[in-house]
Design an enzyme around this catalytic site. Structure first.
Site, PDB file in Angstrom:
ATOM      1  N   ASP A  88       0.853  -1.191   0.000  1.00  0.00           N
ATOM      2  CA  ASP A  88       0.000   0.000   0.000  1.00  0.00           C
ATOM      3  C   ASP A  88       0.887   1.239   0.000  1.00  0.00           C
ATOM      4  OD1 ASP A  88      -1.987   1.849   0.269  1.00  0.00           O
ATOM      5  OD2 ASP A  88      -2.635   1.242   2.263  1.00  0.00           O
ATOM      6  N   ASP A 102      -3.171   2.293  -5.998  1.00  0.00           N
ATOM      7  CA  ASP A 102      -2.028   2.367  -5.088  1.00  0.00           C
ATOM      8  C   ASP A 102      -1.903   1.150  -4.179  1.00  0.00           C
ATOM      9  OD1 ASP A 102      -4.311   2.953  -3.666  1.00  0.00           O
ATOM     10  OD2 ASP A 102      -3.401   4.498  -2.428  1.00  0.00           O
ATOM     11  N   GLU A 103      -2.578   0.056  -4.505  1.00  0.00           N
ATOM     12  CA  GLU A 103      -2.530  -1.150  -3.678  1.00  0.00           C
ATOM     13  C   GLU A 103      -2.421  -2.381  -4.561  1.00  0.00           C
ATOM     14  OE1 GLU A 103      -5.395  -1.311  -0.167  1.00  0.00           O
ATOM     15  OE2 GLU A 103      -6.347   0.196  -1.451  1.00  0.00           O
TER      16      GLU A 103
END
Length: 421
Positions: free
Chosen positions: A7, A110-111
């Protein structure tokens, strides 16, 4: 199994800061001053998308309005987002992760989840040591930080990555659950939004441990399928595999950010219908049918949840896509205000017909005259997929609608349910 959840810390702001420092040759690092990434204050997007650590010290929260952020910190620096640049950063990160393992599932921009089981990076290292190496390597290569959660399944890895931030590695294996996860507020559990938290509070459940030790049948009776899922999660149970990322040509999808937070099921399903129309039209245009459909929900706190299922037969018929999208929505949504909805399809085929089985006796589309505005009620009907002849006829009808819209515009022909009252 060894699963990582990676993350990016304050992704949009971190990527913006790195872009300005490395590409625009600026000297000011946005991460070191009170700053936020935010959209147009006069529109729906005039909210905080990401914040720096100094901004967090002023009490500024993600998803609050820019006006509220200014009240807390009058000198806050507000920077508009550069989404195309952020997509580039995201692709670079995924490319690096795929150099470590071929099994990478991008969960959001973003993960990502990675299945590290048996990977060379684990040779001579413990899972936590390997994750720490990846964390340091990401910073060395890209100049931004990440949190990494390490576990034996996806939900525990994600929970671990949400522990203390930034730039940390945390482990949460089954033998860690009672000590590290059960004392946390039940609202911290993955997929427990505000509405679910309120229902659990009404049942006297305040912590994840209390949920884990509760009677699963009681939770299911009050919260349906969603209650069963979060009860499993509270006990660290998640059997979903890390899915290899499909090439873009392997699926079609569409999503939309809503002009206001939606809390009404009927209104949400009207949006799902429009998304299914778009996905169905694109499938038909390229001659594909989909075996798998998925629904994504992002609430007003920017929490993502998604759910997918395999349909009885490959289809590009809007009504069939819509039925299963509504079923997935009902199983996934916890009642939290919805900011974004998405529908996607995958496992495509070029089948132009389908095999008839003993249960294919009639068209799923409602033949009788019924109020088309009651979408929530309509979508709850038992699905009955079309036999081959009706499937082909329905497909030709929808292709004709596609051609009309292509020639005369999307609003040249539309469903009665899209009419305003």
């Amino acid at each position: 199994m060894v699963i990582f959840h990676i993350d990016v810390n304050n992704a949009f702001l971190s990527w913006e800061a790195v872009y300005r420092l490395t590409t625009l040759n600026e000297s000011l690092d946005l991460r070191e001053i009170p700053s936020v990434i935010g959209g147009d204050e006069t529109k729906r997007h005039g909210i905080v998308l990401a914040k720096s650590t100094p901004a967090k010290a002023y009490g500024i929260r993600t998803a609050e309005t820019l006006a509220e952020a200014k009240k807390k910190c009058p000198t806050i620096k507000i920077v508009p987002p550069r989404h195309e640049i952020y997509k580039t950063f995201s692709r670079e990160l995924i490319h690096y992760l795929k150099s470590l393992t071929p099994i990478v599932e991008q969960y959001s921009i973003d993960e990502a989840f990675t299945d590290m089981t048996g990977c060379p990076i684990l040779t001579g290292r413990s899972p936590v040591e390997a994750a720490d190496f990846v964390r340091e390597e990401i910073y060395r290569r890209f100049a931004y930080t990440v949190n990494i959660g390490v576990s034996s399944n996806k939900v525990l890895a994600k929970m671990a990555s949400d522990f203390e931030k930034p730039n940390k590695v945390h482990r949460l294996f089954p033998d860690d659950i009672e000590k590290k996860m059960w004392p946390l507020p039940v609202g911290d559990l993955f997929l427990v939004g505000r509405a679910s938290e309120k229902k659990l509070y009404n049942l006297g459940i305040r912590t994840i441990g209390e949920l884990a030790r509760s009677d699963k049948n009681i939770i299911r009776s009050h919260m349906g399928k969603h209650g069963e899922i979060i009860h499993d999660y509270a006990n660290g149970i998640d059997r979903s595999p890390v899915l290899r990322e499909q090439p873009e040509s392997k699926g079609y999808g569409n999503s939309t950010t809503l002009p206001h937070d939606v809390t009404d099921t009927g209104e949400a399903k009207k949006v799902l219908l429009k998304l299914c129309e778009s996905v169905g039209s694109r499938l038909r245009a390229d001659g594909f049918s989909a075996h798998v459909i998925a629904v994504t929900i992002k609430d007003n706190q920017f929490r993502h949840s998604s759910h997918q299922c395999t349909m009885p037969a490959a289809t590009n018929i809007t009504s069939e896509l819509y039925h299963y999208a509504c079923t997935l929505f009902d199983e996934t949504w916890d009642g939290s205000p919805i900011r974004l909805l998405g529908v996607s399809s995958s496992k495509l085929s070029k089948e132009s017909s389908r095999q008839l089985n003993i249960f294919d006796n009639t068209i799923y589309l409602r033949q009788e005259s019924t109020p088309s505005t009651d979408l929530a009620k309509e979508s709850s009907r038992q699905p009955r997929f079309l036999g081959n002849d009706l499937y082909l006829r329905q497909g030709k009808m929808e292709e004709a609608v596609d051609q009309i819209r292509k020639k005369y515009g999307h609003n040249a022909i539309f469903r009665a349910s899209n009419l305003e009252k």
